[in-house]
Design a protein around this motif. Structure first.
Motif, PDB file in Angstrom:
ATOM      1  N   UNK A  11     -70.442 -21.758 -32.276  1.00 30.59           N
ATOM      2  CA  UNK A  11     -70.502 -20.663 -32.907  1.00 30.59           C
ATOM      3  C   UNK A  11     -70.476 -20.946 -34.747  1.00 30.59           C
ATOM      4  N   UNK A  12     -71.632 -20.734 -35.060  1.00 37.11           N
ATOM      5  CA  UNK A  12     -71.880 -20.871 -36.416  1.00 37.11           C
ATOM      6  C   UNK A  12     -72.148 -19.337 -37.407  1.00 37.11           C
ATOM      7  N   UNK A  13     -71.218 -19.507 -38.758  1.00 35.50           N
ATOM      8  CA  UNK A  13     -71.140 -18.746 -39.585  1.00 35.50           C
ATOM      9  C   UNK A  13     -72.668 -18.667 -40.037  1.00 35.50           C
ATOM     10  N   UNK A  14     -73.208 -17.150 -40.323  1.00 35.57           N
ATOM     11  CA  UNK A  14     -74.462 -16.450 -41.335  1.00 35.57           C
ATOM     12  C   UNK A  14     -74.692 -17.703 -42.273  1.00 35.57           C
ATOM     13  N   UNK A  15     -75.834 -18.513 -42.393  1.00 33.83           N
ATOM     14  CA  UNK A  15     -76.280 -20.017 -43.255  1.00 33.83           C
ATOM     15  C   UNK A  15     -75.947 -21.024 -42.870  1.00 33.83           C
ATOM     16  N   UNK A  16     -75.294 -20.784 -41.909  1.00 35.67           N
ATOM     17  CA  UNK A  16     -74.209 -22.119 -41.899  1.00 35.67           C
ATOM     18  C   UNK A  16     -75.652 -23.408 -40.956  1.00 35.67           C
ATOM     19  N   UNK A  17     -75.705 -24.261 -39.967  1.00 37.60           N
ATOM     20  CA  UNK A  17     -76.469 -25.287 -39.455  1.00 37.60           C
ATOM     21  C   UNK A  17     -75.779 -25.741 -38.391  1.00 37.60           C
ATOM     22  N   UNK A  18     -76.522 -26.394 -37.038  1.00 39.50           N
ATOM     23  CA  UNK A  18     -76.136 -27.186 -35.623  1.00 39.50           C
ATOM     24  C   UNK A  18     -77.078 -27.357 -35.941  1.00 39.50           C
ATOM     25  N   UNK A  19     -76.878 -28.634 -35.180  1.00 40.66           N
ATOM     26  CA  UNK A  19     -77.992 -29.369 -34.497  1.00 40.66           C
ATOM     27  C   UNK A  19     -78.061 -30.194 -32.761  1.00 40.66           C
ATOM     28  N   UNK A  20     -79.643 -28.851 -32.731  1.00 40.34           N
ATOM     29  CA  UNK A  20     -79.332 -28.705 -30.893  1.00 40.34           C
ATOM     30  C   UNK A  20     -80.194 -30.682 -30.788  1.00 40.34           C
ATOM     31  N   UNK A  21     -79.219 -31.277 -29.348  1.00 39.67           N
ATOM     32  CA  UNK A  21     -79.690 -32.472 -28.857  1.00 39.67           C
ATOM     33  C   UNK A  21     -80.375 -31.979 -27.228  1.00 39.67           C
ATOM     34  N   UNK A  22     -81.623 -32.580 -27.052  1.00 35.34           N
ATOM     35  CA  UNK A  22     -82.219 -32.737 -25.929  1.00 35.34           C
ATOM     36  C   UNK A  22     -81.400 -34.308 -25.113  1.00 35.34           C
ATOM     37  N   UNK A  23     -81.092 -34.769 -24.214  1.00 30.87           N
ATOM     38  CA  UNK A  23     -81.797 -35.675 -23.910  1.00 30.87           C
ATOM     39  C   UNK A  23     -81.926 -35.527 -22.031  1.00 30.87           C
ATOM     40  N   UNK A  24     -83.180 -36.187 -22.166  1.00 35.05           N
ATOM     41  CA  UNK A  24     -84.068 -36.247 -20.897  1.00 35.05           C
ATOM     42  C   UNK A  24     -83.710 -37.534 -20.340  1.00 35.05           C
ATOM     43  N   UNK A  25     -84.128 -37.032 -18.426  1.00 30.76           N
ATOM     44  CA  UNK A  25     -84.172 -38.656 -18.048  1.00 30.76           C
ATOM     45  C   UNK A  25     -85.012 -38.634 -17.011  1.00 30.76           C
ATOM     46  N   UNK A  26     -85.454 -39.517 -15.815  1.00 27.13           N
ATOM     47  CA  UNK A  26     -86.794 -38.919 -14.920  1.00 27.13           C
ATOM     48  C   UNK A  26     -88.100 -38.675 -14.914  1.00 27.13           C
ATOM     49  N   UNK A  27     -88.823 -38.818 -16.609  1.00 26.17           N
ATOM     50  CA  UNK A  27     -90.071 -38.519 -17.294  1.00 26.17           C
ATOM     51  C   UNK A  27     -90.537 -39.625 -18.200  1.00 26.17           C
ATOM     52  N   UNK A  28     -91.668 -39.830 -18.019  1.00 23.64           N
ATOM     53  CA  UNK A  28     -91.863 -40.462 -19.108  1.00 23.64           C
ATOM     54  C   UNK A  28     -92.189 -40.476 -20.447  1.00 23.64           C
ATOM     55  N   UNK A  29     -90.465 -40.248 -21.406  1.00 26.43           N
ATOM     56  CA  UNK A  29     -90.537 -39.507 -22.031  1.00 26.43           C
ATOM     57  C   UNK A  29     -92.030 -39.090 -23.451  1.00 26.43           C
ATOM     58  N   UNK A  30     -92.321 -40.823 -23.602  1.00 27.30           N
ATOM     59  CA  UNK A  30     -93.265 -41.223 -24.452  1.00 27.30           C
ATOM     60  C   UNK A  30     -95.206 -40.321 -24.589  1.00 27.30           C
ATOM     61  N   UNK A  31     -94.947 -40.075 -23.231  1.00 30.92           N
ATOM     62  CA  UNK A  31     -96.080 -39.082 -22.774  1.00 30.92           C
ATOM     63  C   UNK A  31     -96.238 -38.089 -22.438  1.00 30.92           C
ATOM     64  N   UNK A  32     -95.264 -36.621 -23.545  1.00 32.24           N
ATOM     65  CA  UNK A  32     -94.818 -35.401 -23.659  1.00 32.24           C
ATOM     66  C   UNK A  32     -94.964 -34.957 -24.913  1.00 32.24           C
ATOM     67  N   UNK A  33     -94.994 -33.879 -24.452  1.00 31.83           N
ATOM     68  CA  UNK A  33     -95.048 -33.046 -25.613  1.00 31.83           C
ATOM     69  C   UNK A  33     -93.499 -32.663 -25.535  1.00 31.83           C
ATOM     70  N   UNK A  34     -92.879 -32.115 -26.348  1.00 29.96           N
ATOM     71  CA  UNK A  34     -91.342 -31.542 -26.516  1.00 29.96           C
ATOM     72  C   UNK A  34     -91.212 -30.579 -26.953  1.00 29.96           C
ATOM     73  N   UNK A  35     -90.404 -29.082 -26.639  1.00 29.03           N
ATOM     74  CA  UNK A  35     -91.002 -27.648 -27.564  1.00 29.03           C
ATOM     75  C   UNK A  35     -88.863 -27.651 -26.998  1.00 29.03           C
ATOM     76  N   UNK A  36     -88.778 -26.911 -28.087  1.00 27.66           N
ATOM     77  CA  UNK A  36     -87.645 -25.640 -27.973  1.00 27.66           C
ATOM     78  C   UNK A  36     -88.002 -23.736 -27.815  1.00 27.66           C
TER      79      UNK A  36
END
Length: 122
Positions: A11-36
């Motif tokens: 929960x954040x107030x308008x005007x604020x910031x958040x940093x989302x993270x996505x950690x992966x396992x089980x795939x060759x990470x450098x072989x993939x495009x990532x999307x949000x």
């Protein structure tokens, strides 16, 4: 088995910031495009940002361009979404996803996380 795990929502107030993270396992990470992507009840899942395997190419939805930044750390198999100047319309469940190619359509991403909730209050 492929796993994508998002974190950083909240929960954040308008005007604020958040940093989302996505950690992966089980795939060759450098072989993939990532999307949000994000989704609100009753609406289709929409693309927010994508980044190619090396991090040298990014693309953003018009509604977030200039406010959100996607990045990745291949050594940590993690993709990030820095969200700034948040407004109430950014309230959604945010998902990360992986695809072999630099594609924009959610249906073309075979791997998805469970999502992290972002709520922006006015």
């Amino acid at each position: 088995q492929v796993h994508l795990v998002e974190s950083g929502g909240g929960l954040v107030q308008a005007g604020g910031s958040l940093r989302l993270s996505c950690t992966t396992s089980g795939l060759a990470f450098t072989g993939y495009t990532m999307g949000w992507f994000r989704q609100t009840p009753g609406k289709e899942r929409e693309r927010v940002a994508t980044i190619n395997w090396s991090g040298t190419s990014t693309d953003y939805a018009g509604s977030v361009k200039g406010r959100f930044t996607i990045s990745r750390d291949n050594a940590k198999r993690t993709v990030f979404l820095q969200t700034n100047s948040l407004n109430t319309e950014d309230t959604a469940v945010y998902y990360c996803a992986a695809a072999r190619n630099m594609v924009l359509t959610p249906a073309l991403y075979p791997y998805w996380g469970q999502g992290t909730h972002v709520t922006v209050s006015s």
